[in-house]
Design an enzyme around this catalytic site. Structure first.
Site, PDB file in Angstrom:
ATOM      1  N   TYR A 183       0.844  -1.213   0.000  1.00 49.37           N
ATOM      2  CA  TYR A 183       0.000   0.000   0.000  1.00 49.37           C
ATOM      3  C   TYR A 183       0.871   1.252   0.000  1.00 49.37           C
ATOM      4  O   TYR A 183       0.611   2.201  -0.732  1.00 49.37           O
ATOM      5  CB  TYR A 183      -0.906  -0.002   1.234  1.00 49.37           C
ATOM      6  CG  TYR A 183      -1.989   1.055   1.180  1.00 49.37           C
ATOM      7  CD1 TYR A 183      -3.272   0.734   0.746  1.00 49.37           C
ATOM      8  CD2 TYR A 183      -1.735   2.375   1.557  1.00 49.37           C
ATOM      9  CE1 TYR A 183      -4.263   1.699   0.675  1.00 49.37           C
ATOM     10  CE2 TYR A 183      -2.718   3.350   1.483  1.00 49.37           C
ATOM     11  CZ  TYR A 183      -3.987   2.997   1.047  1.00 49.37           C
ATOM     12  OH  TYR A 183      -4.962   3.951   0.978  1.00 49.37           O
TER      13      TYR A 183
ATOM     14  N   PHE B 147      -7.315  19.747 -24.810  1.00 50.18           N
ATOM     15  CA  PHE B 147      -8.037  18.494 -25.065  1.00 50.18           C
ATOM     16  C   PHE B 147      -9.394  18.544 -24.345  1.00 50.18           C
ATOM     17  O   PHE B 147      -9.564  19.301 -23.394  1.00 50.18           O
ATOM     18  CB  PHE B 147      -7.210  17.289 -24.600  1.00 50.18           C
ATOM     19  CG  PHE B 147      -7.891  15.983 -24.918  1.00 50.18           C
ATOM     20  CD1 PHE B 147      -8.121  15.612 -26.229  1.00 50.18           C
ATOM     21  CD2 PHE B 147      -8.342  15.148 -23.913  1.00 50.18           C
ATOM     22  CE1 PHE B 147      -8.782  14.432 -26.532  1.00 50.18           C
ATOM     23  CE2 PHE B 147      -9.007  13.963 -24.207  1.00 50.18           C
ATOM     24  CZ  PHE B 147      -9.227  13.608 -25.517  1.00 50.18           C
ATOM     25  N   ASP B 148     -10.354  17.740 -24.783  1.00 48.46           N
ATOM     26  CA  ASP B 148     -11.724  17.882 -24.243  1.00 48.46           C
ATOM     27  C   ASP B 148     -11.810  17.643 -22.731  1.00 48.46           C
ATOM     28  O   ASP B 148     -12.558  18.328 -22.048  1.00 48.46           O
ATOM     29  CB  ASP B 148     -12.738  17.025 -25.010  1.00 48.46           C
ATOM     30  CG  ASP B 148     -12.436  15.545 -24.995  1.00 48.46           C
ATOM     31  OD1 ASP B 148     -11.250  15.188 -24.920  1.00 48.46           O
ATOM     32  OD2 ASP B 148     -13.376  14.737 -25.067  1.00 48.46           O
TER      33      ASP B 148
ATOM     34  N   ASP C  33       0.683  19.469 -20.957  1.00 50.07           N
ATOM     35  CA  ASP C  33      -0.189  18.296 -21.049  1.00 50.07           C
ATOM     36  C   ASP C  33       0.560  17.335 -21.962  1.00 50.07           C
ATOM     37  O   ASP C  33       0.718  17.577 -23.153  1.00 50.07           O
ATOM     38  CB  ASP C  33      -1.550  18.708 -21.628  1.00 50.07           C
ATOM     39  CG  ASP C  33      -2.463  17.503 -21.872  1.00 50.07           C
ATOM     40  OD1 ASP C  33      -1.999  16.354 -21.708  1.00 50.07           O
ATOM     41  OD2 ASP C  33      -3.621  17.717 -22.241  1.00 50.07           O
TER      42      ASP C  33
ATOM     43  N   ALA D 217       0.527  13.881 -22.910  1.00 47.67           N
ATOM     44  CA  ALA D 217       0.123  12.556 -23.408  1.00 47.67           C
ATOM     45  C   ALA D 217       1.046  12.042 -24.519  1.00 47.67           C
ATOM     46  O   ALA D 217       1.448  10.894 -24.514  1.00 47.67           O
ATOM     47  CB  ALA D 217      -1.320  12.603 -23.887  1.00 47.67           C
TER      48      ALA D 217
ATOM     49  N   LYS E  86      -0.764   6.767 -23.702  1.00 44.92           N
ATOM     50  CA  LYS E  86      -0.334   7.045 -25.080  1.00 44.92           C
ATOM     51  C   LYS E  86       1.162   6.723 -25.205  1.00 44.92           C
ATOM     52  O   LYS E  86       1.529   5.578 -25.400  1.00 44.92           O
ATOM     53  CB  LYS E  86      -0.629   8.512 -25.445  1.00 44.92           C
ATOM     54  CG  LYS E  86      -2.105   8.798 -25.696  1.00 44.92           C
ATOM     55  CD  LYS E  86      -2.861   9.127 -24.457  1.00 44.92           C
ATOM     56  CE  LYS E  86      -4.264   9.590 -24.749  1.00 44.92           C
ATOM     57  NZ  LYS E  86      -5.029   9.775 -23.513  1.00 44.92           N
TER      58      LYS E  86
ATOM     59  N   HIS F 210     -19.686  13.820 -26.132  1.00 43.58           N
ATOM     60  CA  HIS F 210     -19.459  12.922 -27.277  1.00 43.58           C
ATOM     61  C   HIS F 210     -19.407  11.443 -26.875  1.00 43.58           C
ATOM     62  O   HIS F 210     -19.724  10.575 -27.661  1.00 43.58           O
ATOM     63  CB  HIS F 210     -18.230  13.349 -28.090  1.00 43.58           C
ATOM     64  CG  HIS F 210     -16.904  12.876 -27.604  1.00 43.58           C
ATOM     65  ND1 HIS F 210     -15.943  12.364 -28.444  1.00 43.58           N
ATOM     66  CD2 HIS F 210     -16.367  12.848 -26.369  1.00 43.58           C
ATOM     67  CE1 HIS F 210     -14.880  12.042 -27.753  1.00 43.58           C
ATOM     68  NE2 HIS F 210     -15.093  12.333 -26.500  1.00 43.58           N
TER      69      HIS F 210
END
Ligand code: F0G
Length: 458
Positions: free
Chosen positions: A72, A124-125, A215, A217, A258, A450
């Site tokens: 843990y 990004f969304d 960001d 990714a 990604k 979406h």
């Protein structure tokens, strides 16, 4: 004769995929309310919905998985990941999260308040969603070149510094705490940001006293494009380029699904101990204890390995050449796509192909449906449905690009699959005049619609 290019891997494990008939696909689509997210994967032949969490892990990653430490607190897997992040990205502090949007949720719980402004390059969304959910505003400062799809420009992901300056000039500076730059810029077509632009944005942020957050990714694909397209970097290794990219950032959010080639995972990394302490509170609340934060030990191990091999030139070259292979075939046939071809996906310009149907009938979604009907290929709409309604006027936002994105999972399909995809698109393209009506929304969520939208074919 010069030897042709070939992949830098061989295949060790395979999974079957199934073909179907047009009649079957017609029924399945109807049942799915014309939302491709609602299809079962069995109903899809070649799945290009996303490159997120859909890649094939290497034998080294599977081996690392077996050595996962599921303690843990203080697991060795946590320290493996901590070392990889320190060595490859250069950040002292990090928090594991279960995926990228969780990293956004935790970090923005510290940094974003009602009325804030967050400038960036085509957020990004989920990023935009987490900003707008907090009643703050995301302002897109991507360069204009990104919106002219047939214009070749090497770094269409770049931030326009004049647009950025305007955002600061027109808004209360107290309301702007950071600039977020997405590498590569997913929404504008997997387009890279140049090192020069990162440097300039970083200098600008310092001058204004705000943070620069990346960001991240597809950060490794971004580094590959810097190497290939920015002259002074041609002899640098991907890892050297990555280290320089992050030297300009104060913090990063990461969807590890990604470029780190794992099926699940994410993290936040930062330089400031103070920011780490503040974010830790939310990480424990939303994700889990500081040394696992939503990930199992085995997954942290696979991620540490993935960060290392994902930043090797051969991995990236194999990957991006496959995307180019598909893109170049479409260009050769005169099919309009975002140019140059992006890092993770080919973005088809639906506005150009289905210009005979009204914008209000969602051209890109209509094209994605036609492509599925044609050959069981699942892409995704990156257009007005994804863009959501304006949070204030509640009007649809039809002012952006209308793309069908074909995202290529890493190390998953062969170029024979790409040939099928290319021909299927050409077949739809050749009968575009027969497609005269689009779709209508019958049910939608208030934000990030979406994923669950229900549609009717007109
Ligand atoms: N940022 C970018 C640039 C992304 O592309 C994504 C996810 C996220 C953040 C959120 O990460 O999915 O791990 O929560 N993009 C996927 C896609 C879903 O298909 O492009 P996540």
């Amino acid at each position: 004769m010069e030897l042709p290019f070939a992949e830098s891997f061989k295949i060790k494990m395979v999974a079957p995929i199934k073909k179907s008939t047009r009649e079957q696909r017609k029924q399945w689509l109807k049942k799915a309310n014309y939302n491709l997210f609602n299809l079962k994967s069995d109903e899809v032949f070649i799945d290009l919905l996303t490159d997120s969490g859909t890649g094939a892990m290497s034998e080294q990653q599977w081996a690392a998985l077996m050595l996962g430490d599921e303690s843990y607190a203080g697991a060795s897997s946590y320290y493996n990941l901590k070392n990889a992040i320190k060595n490859i990205l250069g950040f002292e502090y990090f928090l594991p999260t279960h995926q990228g949007r969780a990293a956004e949720n935790v970090l923005f719980s510290v940094l974003v308040e009602q009325g804030d402004i967050v400038p960036g390059n085509s957020h990004f969304d989920t990023t935009k969603g987490h900003i707008e959910f907090r009643k703050a505003k995301a302002i897109d400062c991507t360069i204009d070149e990104a919106f002219i799809t047939d214009k070749e420009y090497p770094f269409k992901g770049n931030v326009d510094l004049k647009k950025l300056e305007k955002v600061f000039a027109e808004n209360d500076s107290e309301k702007i705490k950071f600039i977020i730059v997405t590498v590569t810029n997913n929404t504008s077509g997997g387009q890279p940001v140049s090192m020069q632009n990162l440097r300039e944005v970083s200098e600008f942020a310092k001058k204004k006293g705000v943070m620069l957050i990346l960001d991240s990714a597809r950060f490794a694909e971004n580094a590959y494009f810097i190497k290939m397209r920015e002259k002074t970097y041609e002899n640098k290794s991907i890892k050297e380029i990555v280290a320089e990219m992050y030297s300009y950032a104060d913090a990063m959010t990461m969807s590890s699904k990604k470029d780190a080639i794992v099926n699940m995972g994410g993290f936040i990394a930062m330089r400031s101990k103070d920011l780490f302490d503040k974010a830790s509170v939310f990480n424990i609340m939303f994700e889990g204890y500081l040394t696992y934060g939503g990930m199992s030990g085995r997954d942290m191990n696979a991620l540490a390995q993935g960060l290392d091999e994902g930043t090797e030139f051969e991995t990236l070259e194999t990957r991006i050449k496959q995307v180019e292979y598909l893109g170049n075939q479409l260009i050769e046939w005169g099919i309009p796509i975002q140019r140059p071809v992006g890092g993770h996906a080919v973005f088809i310009d639906a506005d150009k192909i289905l210009s005979n149907i009204p914008k209000e009938e969602f051209r890109a979604q209509t094209l994605a449906i036609e492509l599925y009907l044609e050959a069981g290929i699942r892409g995704v709409e990156i257009g007005a449905i994804l863009a959501d309604r304006d949070p204030i006027t509640r009007e649809n936002r039809f002012n952006g690009l209308e793309f069908v994105r074909l995202a290529i999972p890493r190390r998953t399909y062969t170029n024979n699959h790409m040939n099928v995809v290319a021909v299927a698109i050409k077949n739809v393209f050749d009968r575009k005049h027969e497609i005269t009506r689009g779709v209508e929304i019958i049910k939608e969520a208030p934000i990030m619609r979406h994923f669950t939208v229900e549609l009717k074919k007109l």
